[in-house]
Design a protein around this motif. Structure first.
Motif, PDB file in Angstrom:
ATOM      1  N   GLU A  75      39.766  43.337  39.695  1.00  0.00           N
ATOM      2  CA  GLU A  75      39.830  42.414  38.600  1.00  0.00           C
ATOM      3  C   GLU A  75      38.824  42.529  37.636  1.00  0.00           C
ATOM      4  N   ILE A  76      39.201  42.445  36.530  1.00  0.00           N
ATOM      5  CA  ILE A  76      38.167  42.269  35.246  1.00  0.00           C
ATOM      6  C   ILE A  76      37.489  41.126  35.083  1.00  0.00           C
ATOM      7  N   VAL A  77      36.402  40.776  35.464  1.00  0.00           N
ATOM      8  CA  VAL A  77      35.904  39.297  35.416  1.00  0.00           C
ATOM      9  C   VAL A  77      35.190  39.323  33.894  1.00  0.00           C
ATOM     10  N   LYS A  78      35.704  38.623  33.387  1.00  0.00           N
ATOM     11  CA  LYS A  78      35.189  38.189  31.818  1.00  0.00           C
ATOM     12  C   LYS A  78      34.426  37.085  31.618  1.00  0.00           C
ATOM     13  N   ASP A  79      33.429  37.133  30.663  1.00  0.00           N
ATOM     14  CA  ASP A  79      32.840  35.800  30.235  1.00  0.00           C
ATOM     15  C   ASP A  79      33.332  35.633  28.875  1.00  0.00           C
ATOM     16  N   VAL A  80      34.300  36.373  28.480  1.00  0.00           N
ATOM     17  CA  VAL A  80      34.863  36.118  27.275  1.00  0.00           C
ATOM     18  C   VAL A  80      36.652  35.845  27.369  1.00  0.00           C
ATOM     19  N   ALA A  81      37.205  34.854  26.447  1.00  0.00           N
ATOM     20  CA  ALA A  81      38.509  34.681  26.601  1.00  0.00           C
ATOM     21  C   ALA A  81      39.463  35.875  26.169  1.00  0.00           C
TER      22      ALA A  81
END
Ligand SMILES: Nc1ncnc2c1ncn2[C@@H]1O[C@H](COP(=O)(O)OP(=O)(O)O)[C@@H](O)[C@H]1O
Ligand SMILES: [Mg+2]
Length: 350
Positions: free
Chosen positions: A231-237
Motif C-alpha cells: 500500500e501507498i500510505v498517503k498523507d495527501v489526497a
C-alpha cells in the motif's frame, strides 16, 4: 556478458530513472556481467559513458555530459552478447518506442515488449483491454480533442451524464501525474480537459473516488508470478507529481494491511491484466480499494520505479527475492524471450 543500462530520458521521470539506474549499478552481479551505461539527456541526446566492473562509489558517475561521455546514435548500442536494461519511464521509454528500436536492432532487452508497453501506456487502450477481460475499473469517458472542439457541450453532457463530481481528468499517454487534475464543477472540468489537451490529443475523464492505493508486482514471460499487494500510505489526497517525487510524502507498506481475500483478488486481476496486455518481464499493477472493499484496477506500469526503495522491488523482497536476484531474474527473462523469438524466426525461414 554485458548489460547495457539505459537511463535518463526525455520524460518527467528523468530523475527517478537516474536513481533507479544507480540502485541497479550497485546491486548487479558483477561476477557475471560488466555494465555499459548509456544516458539519454533531457533533450534526448544519447551519451555513452564508462563500463563498470564493480559498484560505483557515488551517484555522480551517472551524470554524463558531452565533456565526459561520447555522443552516440541510438542504433550504436547494438552489440553481440549484450542484454539491454532500459530503466526509462514514461513517453519514449515505457511506451514501446524504445522497445521498437531494440527489436529492430535484434537485441534482447529487459521488460515488456512493444505491444504491452504501448497498450499499458495508453490509458484509453488499456481500459478497453481490461474491460474486455472483465477486470473492474472506475467508470470513464474518453475525450478526443477534435470531437471536443466541435461538440464541446455534448462531450460535457456525456461526462456529467455518466460520472459524478469529483472527476479526474488525465492525458491518455503520459505518466507521473503530469497533466492530471481533479474537477469538482463543470468550470473545473472544462479547465481540466483543456489543460490535459496540452499534453495529448486524447484524454480520459474518470470517476473520482476516495480510496486506498495498493499495488501488486508481476514477474514472468509465459509463466506469470504475482506478489501480495503493498500500500501507498498517503498523507495527501491526490498522489501528484510533487508528493510522489519531490516531497516524498508517501510511505510504502508491504504487505498491505487488507484481508487475504483482497490480496488474492488483486493478484488475480493483476495476472489477468498482464496477460491481456501480453506482458513480459515485469509490471506493477496499481489498484484502488474503497472502504467497503471494492477493488478497481487503475493502471499497469510496465517499467515501474526501480530504486531499492521502490514498491516493485520491495514487494518481491517480501516474497523472498532480493533486489540482486530480481535483477538476475529480469535479465534471464529477457534472454529467454529473445531466444524463443529467434527460434520462431529460424523456424519460419527453414
Ligand atoms: N479516479 C481517481 N480517483 C481518485 N484519485 C485518483 C483517480 N485517478 C487518479 N487518482 C490519483 O492520481 C494519481 C495519478 O493517477 P494515475 O492514473 O495513476 O496516473 P499516472 O499514470 O500519472 O500515475 C493516482 O495515484 C491517484 O492518487
Ligand atoms: Mg499511477
Amino acid at each position: 556478458m554485458k548489460i547495457t543500462l539505459i537511463y535518463g530520458g526525455k520524460s518527467a521521470e528523468h530523475d527517478i530513472s537516474i536513481l533507479s539506474a544507480f540502485s541497479i549499478l550497485n546491486a548487479i552481479y558483477y561476477n557475471y556481467y560488466e555494465v555499459q551505461i548509456v544516458y539519454i539527456s533531457k533533450d534526448g541526446q544519447w551519451l555513452k559513458g564508462p563500463i563498470f566492473n564493480k559498484a560505483p562509489e557515488s551517484k555522480e558517475v551517472l551524470n554524463l555530459t558531452l565533456k565526459n561521455a561520447q555522443p552516440i546514435l541510438p542504433s550504436d548500442i547494438k552489440e553481440a552478447n549484450s542484454v539491454i536494461f532500459p530503466v526509462l519511464h514514461g513517453p519514449n521509454g515505457e511506451d514501446g518506442t524504445v522497445q521498437g528500436l531494440f527489436e529492430v536492432l535484434g537485441m534482447p532487452y529487459v521488460g515488456a515488449g512493444v505491444l504491452a508497453s504501448a497498450c499499458a501506456m495508453d490509458k484509453i487502450v488499456a481500459k478497453q483491454l481490461f474491460q474486455q477481460v472483465g477486470i473492474p475499473q472506475l467508470p470513464y469517458v474518453s475525450v478526443i480533442k477534435r470531437h471536443y472542439m466541435n461538440e464541446k457541450e455534448a462531450v460535457l453532457s456525456e461526462c456529467e451524464g455518466t460520472l459524478i463530481y469529483p472527476m479526474f481528468v488525465k492525458p491518455a499517454n503520459l505518466g507521473s501525474s503530469v497533466g492530471i487534475s481533479k474537477a469538482e464543477t463543470k468550470e473545473e472540468l472544462i479547465e481540466a480537459i483543456e489543460n490535459a489537451f496540452k499534453y495529448d490529443r486524447r484524454v480520459v475523464v474518470e470517476q473520482g473516488i476516495e480510496a486506498r492505493e495498493l499495488e501488486v508486482a508481476v514477474l514472468g514471460n509465459d509463466e506469470v508470478r504475482t506478489t501480495a499487494a503493498g500500500e501507498i500510505v498517503k498523507d495527501v489526497a491526490f498522489y501528484d507529481y510533487e508528493s510522489k517525487y519531490i516531497d516524498n510524502k508517501v510511505d510504502l507498506q508491504v504487505p498491505a494491511d487488507v484481508s487475504d481475500d483482497v490480496h488474492l483478488k488483486m493478484q488475480e486481476y493483476a495476472k489477468k491484466a498482464y496477460i491481456a496486455l501480453d506482458g513480459s518481464g515485469l509490471s506493477r499493477c496499481d489498484f484502488f480499494l474503497t472502504a467497503n472493499n471494492e477493488i478497481f484496477l487503475n493502471e499497469v506500469n510496465t517499467l515501474p520505479g526501480f530504486t531499492q526503495f521502490s514498491m516493485y522491488p520491495l514487494l518481491w523482497e517480501h516474497m523472498g527475492i532480493s533486489y540482486s536476484d530480481l535483477l538476475e531474474e529480469l535479465i534471464q527473462l529477457a534472454k529467454l524471450r529473445h531466444e524463443k523469438k529467434q527460434a520462431i524466426e529460424l523456424g519460419q525461414m527453414s
